[in-house]
Design a protein around this motif. Structure first.
Motif, PDB file in Angstrom:
ATOM      1  N   MET A   1     -60.142  30.701 -29.158  1.00 56.49           N
ATOM      2  CA  MET A   1     -60.797  31.813 -29.837  1.00 56.49           C
ATOM      3  C   MET A   1     -60.512  33.121 -29.108  1.00 56.49           C
ATOM      4  O   MET A   1     -60.240  34.140 -29.725  1.00 56.49           O
ATOM      5  CB  MET A   1     -62.315  31.548 -29.896  1.00 56.49           C
ATOM      6  CG  MET A   1     -63.106  32.615 -30.642  1.00 56.49           C
ATOM      7  SD  MET A   1     -62.923  32.433 -32.448  1.00 56.49           S
ATOM      8  CE  MET A   1     -63.603  33.958 -33.034  1.00 56.49           C
ATOM      9  N   SER A   2     -60.553  33.055 -27.773  1.00 60.73           N
ATOM     10  CA  SER A   2     -60.410  34.315 -27.048  1.00 60.73           C
ATOM     11  C   SER A   2     -58.997  34.857 -27.213  1.00 60.73           C
ATOM     12  O   SER A   2     -58.807  36.064 -27.321  1.00 60.73           O
ATOM     13  CB  SER A   2     -60.753  34.139 -25.566  1.00 60.73           C
ATOM     14  OG  SER A   2     -59.652  33.537 -24.899  1.00 60.73           O
ATOM     15  N   GLY A   3     -57.998  33.952 -27.289  1.00 66.89           N
ATOM     16  CA  GLY A   3     -56.614  34.385 -27.501  1.00 66.89           C
ATOM     17  C   GLY A   3     -56.466  35.133 -28.800  1.00 66.89           C
ATOM     18  O   GLY A   3     -55.858  36.203 -28.855  1.00 66.89           O
ATOM     19  N   SER A   4     -57.069  34.597 -29.857  1.00 67.45           N
ATOM     20  CA  SER A   4     -56.934  35.244 -31.152  1.00 67.45           C
ATOM     21  C   SER A   4     -57.691  36.569 -31.182  1.00 67.45           C
ATOM     22  O   SER A   4     -57.278  37.515 -31.845  1.00 67.45           O
ATOM     23  CB  SER A   4     -57.417  34.315 -32.265  1.00 67.45           C
ATOM     24  OG  SER A   4     -58.786  34.039 -32.114  1.00 67.45           O
ATOM     25  N   MET A   5     -58.779  36.629 -30.444  1.00 65.41           N
ATOM     26  CA  MET A   5     -59.532  37.881 -30.379  1.00 65.41           C
ATOM     27  C   MET A   5     -58.695  38.961 -29.688  1.00 65.41           C
ATOM     28  O   MET A   5     -58.653  40.110 -30.136  1.00 65.41           O
ATOM     29  CB  MET A   5     -60.830  37.628 -29.605  1.00 65.41           C
ATOM     30  CG  MET A   5     -61.892  38.651 -29.884  1.00 65.41           C
ATOM     31  SD  MET A   5     -62.342  38.646 -31.660  1.00 65.41           S
ATOM     32  CE  MET A   5     -62.766  40.355 -31.846  1.00 65.41           C
ATOM     33  N   GLU A   6     -58.026  38.539 -28.611  1.00 67.86           N
ATOM     34  CA  GLU A   6     -57.165  39.492 -27.906  1.00 67.86           C
ATOM     35  C   GLU A   6     -56.048  39.990 -28.822  1.00 67.86           C
ATOM     36  O   GLU A   6     -55.727  41.172 -28.847  1.00 67.86           O
ATOM     37  CB  GLU A   6     -56.524  38.822 -26.683  1.00 67.86           C
ATOM     38  CG  GLU A   6     -57.284  39.063 -25.413  1.00 67.86           C
ATOM     39  CD  GLU A   6     -56.803  38.145 -24.311  1.00 67.86           C
ATOM     40  OE1 GLU A   6     -55.567  37.928 -24.236  1.00 67.86           O
ATOM     41  OE2 GLU A   6     -57.648  37.626 -23.570  1.00 67.86           O
ATOM     42  N   PHE A   7     -55.481  39.038 -29.569  1.00 67.53           N
ATOM     43  CA  PHE A   7     -54.420  39.385 -30.523  1.00 67.53           C
ATOM     44  C   PHE A   7     -54.925  40.423 -31.528  1.00 67.53           C
ATOM     45  O   PHE A   7     -54.286  41.440 -31.788  1.00 67.53           O
ATOM     46  CB  PHE A   7     -53.957  38.100 -31.223  1.00 67.53           C
ATOM     47  CG  PHE A   7     -53.050  38.337 -32.405  1.00 67.53           C
ATOM     48  CD1 PHE A   7     -51.811  38.956 -32.236  1.00 67.53           C
ATOM     49  CD2 PHE A   7     -53.431  37.940 -33.686  1.00 67.53           C
ATOM     50  CE1 PHE A   7     -50.972  39.170 -33.326  1.00 67.53           C
ATOM     51  CE2 PHE A   7     -52.594  38.162 -34.773  1.00 67.53           C
ATOM     52  CZ  PHE A   7     -51.363  38.774 -34.593  1.00 67.53           C
ATOM     53  N   LEU A   8     -56.120  40.164 -32.057  1.00 69.22           N
ATOM     54  CA  LEU A   8     -56.692  41.087 -33.037  1.00 69.22           C
ATOM     55  C   LEU A   8     -56.882  42.476 -32.422  1.00 69.22           C
ATOM     56  O   LEU A   8     -56.541  43.496 -33.027  1.00 69.22           O
ATOM     57  CB  LEU A   8     -58.023  40.545 -33.566  1.00 69.22           C
ATOM     58  CG  LEU A   8     -58.766  41.465 -34.551  1.00 69.22           C
ATOM     59  CD1 LEU A   8     -57.918  41.736 -35.788  1.00 69.22           C
ATOM     60  CD2 LEU A   8     -60.106  40.861 -34.963  1.00 69.22           C
TER      61      LEU A   8
END
Ligand code: SF4
Ligand code: SF4
Lengths: 220, 421
Positions: A1-8
């Motif tokens: 989840m945190s990876g995708s948040m960073e991506f966003l």
């Protein structure tokens, strides 16, 4: 989840700035190139002015003449449907309006979400239809280049990811939203270097066309 | 002429790139709609005749040399260059399969004026040595003899004699201070001598002063058809010199669409200055005389007539209502072709196609569009006001065994003049 948040966050932050910068500078160069070239002075006695007919053609060319409509109804209708669908989704979807408001301070009423989602679905179908048409119609096949397919893919990706994000069909949500924003940014970056430029230059082209015919007494 | 090379051709292409060209190529979305306007594509079904494809050489020159993006691509060798082989292949596309009818320019959804760019491309083709034989020969004859068909004044003089004998009227020659200098086209002199007699009668009837000039009688411009500004400018200067010498305030272009756009719209730009006179197509002059009550007619044509608008006159010059006013003066059963006026279809012979012998099959193919239009309204006769269109209609209708005579509008008006007593 945190990876995708960073991506966003990356797509909303640094990548957004980069995309806007490339878009703005690229487009400015493109438009400057056109106006710097200019036109030679015309010595032939004009029948009428250029401005009026030029401006009229800027709008009237949006609608095909009856004969062309009869000869290429599919081309005309599908082109219309997806352009209108794309514009409605872009300009009348609440989160998009919120983004525009945060950037410019301007805002307007949105359409209800179910309407937008229907419009988006229709746009996706119409886009697929344009691709099939491009690959099968002899004229379109013949004149199409890699760029045509690339631009199609990017535009389709923008609409598709938006649709996937709306229905939350990809998990995690920040990932699909980030993909949507990224594809929109890619579209912005490509805009000045591909036929996407027509979004802006078509109005210049139409004006020149209308002006050239107009001074000879024909509304083109 | 010094040697024609690819380099010279590319330089000529570059010289034609301007703001409109850049805006047009920037905007093309490859939708293919322009093909739906082109009789050469529609009647052959061959996609290579798509208008935008005909412009690929000019597009490459624009992209490679006039866009930052193109220059960057060039650094990495990613650009597509224009080669001599390419231009050789494009000769057919830019000449044989384009009558410069301008219809594509009316329908492109992003507003591209494709016909203008075809005209521009031809400048590059000539300099690169890729213009059709037939057009080169016509240009050489035009420069050497004054007529693209090599016709000399003495031929015209014989015709003038005939007209004077049969009409009992004088055909004024080299009359200084006349209101109008009348130009003719060689095609008309050879194929349709009736025209000269018709204007002689009409001008006498209306009390118009006019003159021919022994110095220059040819209105057409082979330099424009082939795409060579130097030749074109020389031919325009001849008209200007003749008009100035005879001190006429107005010049009349004959029943020829091409001649009219050449002298009316391109001429002043070719010589780089405005004219000291005004230019009219004969149909404009006749309609003005009609409106002023100076043409009195009697009787009406009663058969079913339809009309072909020459591209150069209607779509490309805005003369659309005038011929209809004149038709209504003398024809009681006039039916329009379905798409007419600015959206009319080309006869297939314009833009130098008819002077380019090897284009004959394409010319006849393109005519099928006109033929279908004519069949739709099924007239007993066709009326037009351009010698090239008229010749093409006659040949085409004959080819397809359709017995529909073609008449010139000026002649038809002359036949209905009230006799003076
Ligand atoms: S109609 Fe216009 S935009 Fe479409 S392919 Fe032809 S030139 Fe390009
Ligand atoms: S000007 Fe006429 S003939 Fe030439 S490409 Fe356009 S539609 Fe075809």
């Amino acid at each position: 989840m945190s990876g995708s948040m960073e991506f966003l966050l990356w797509t909303k932050g640094p990548m957004f700035d980069i995309a806007i910068a490339i878009f703005a500078i690229g487009l400015l160069v493109r438009i400057t190139e056109i106006f710097m070239l200019g036109r030679k002075k015309n010595f032939a006695e004009a029948r009428a002015g250029e401005w009026g007919p030029g401006f009229r053609t800027m709008f009237t060319r949006t609608v095909a003449d009856p004969g062309t409509f009869q000869r290429a109804p599919f081309n005309v209708v599908v082109g219309w449907v997806w352009h209108i669908g794309f514009l409605m989704a872009l300009l009348l979807f609440l989160p998009h309006i919120a983004l525009i408001e945060s950037l410019t301070g301007l805002s307007w009423p949105a359409l209800p979400n179910p309407v937008i989602s229907l419009v988006t679905s229709v746009t996706l179908v119409a886009l697929i239809a344009t691709l099939v048409h491009r690959m099968t119609h002899p004229v379109k096949r013949r004149i199409s280049t890699v760029e045509d397919y690339l631009v199609w893919a990017v535009v389709f990706a923008v609409v598709l990811t938006g649709w996937l994000a709306y229905y939350r069909l990809v998990n995690p949500y920040p990932l699909v939203l980030g993909m949507h924003i990224l594809s929109a940014e890619i579209m912005l970056i490509l805009l000045p270097f591909t036929k996407l430029t027509h979004i802006f230059t078509t109005f210049i082209a139409r004006w020149y066309n209308g002006a050239a015919f107009g001074r000879k007494g024909v509304q083109s | 002429m010094s040697e024609l090379t690819l380099e010279r051709g590319l330089a000529a292409f570059r010289a034609e790139v301007d703001g409109p060209v850049a805006a047009f190529f920037s905007s093309c979305v490859h939708c293919g709609i322009c093909a739906q306007a082109c009789p050469f594509y529609l009647e052959t079904g061959d996609a290579k005749y798509t208008p935008i494809l005909k412009l690929e050489p000019l597009r490459r020159v624009w992209e490679n040399d006039f866009t930052l993006w193109g220059k960057i691509k060039g650094l990495f060798g990613l650009n597509h260059k224009v080669t001599d082989e390419m231009l050789a292949e494009w000769e057919e596309l830019l000449y044989d399969s384009c009558s410069m009818c301008g219809r594509c320019s009316m329908v492109c959804p992003v507003g591209n004026d494709l016909a203008l760019m075809i005209r521009k491309s031809r400048e590059g083709m000539v300099q690169a040595g890729h213009a059709p034989e037939g057009l080169i020969a016509a240009s050489v004859r035009a420069i050497q003899t004054g007529s693209p068909m090599g016709l000399q004044w003495k031929t015209l003089a014989v015709q003038i004699q005939h007209v004077q004998t049969s009409s009992g009227l004088e055909v004024p020659v080299d009359k200084e201070g006349a209101e109008y200098l009348v130009l003719l086209s060689s095609m008309e002199i050879i194929n349709f001598p009736e025209y000269l007699e018709a204007i002689t009668k009409i001008f006498d009837h209306a009390g118009v002063t006019w003159t021919l000039s022994t110095q220059c009688f040819e209105a057409t411009n082979a330099g424009i058809q082939i795409g060579n500004k130097d030749i074109a400018a020389q031919l325009v200067e001849r008209v200007v010199a003749a008009a100035e010498k005879l001190k006429v305030p107005k010049v009349i272009s004959p029943e020829c669409g091409h001649a009219f756009t050449a002298i009316r719209w391109e001429g002043p730009n070719l010589i780089g200055r405005p004219y000291p006179f005004r230019v009219f197509h004969i149909i404009e002059v006749l309609d003005e005389l009609r409106a002023a009550g100076r043409i009195k007619t009697e009787g009406m044509e009663t058969d079913r007539l339809s009309m072909h608008d020459p591209c150069n006159l209607a779509r490309k010059s805005g003369v659309i209502q005038q011929q209809r006013n004149l038709m209504n003066l003398v024809a009681e059963n006039f039916v329009e072709l379905k798409e007419h006026g600015k959206f009319q279809w080309c006869c297939g012979a314009g833009g130098g196609v008819s002077s380019n012998e090897r284009a004959e099959p394409l010319k006849m193919a393109a005519f099928k569009r006109k033929k279908a239009q004519i069949e739709e309204v099924n007239p007993e006769r066709m009326v037009t006001m351009c010698a090239t269109c008229r010749t093409q209609l006659e040949e085409g209708l004959e080819e397809f065994n359709m017995e529909i005579p073609v008449v010139g509008l000026t002649e038809m008006i002359a036949e209905h003049l009230v006799e003076k007593n």
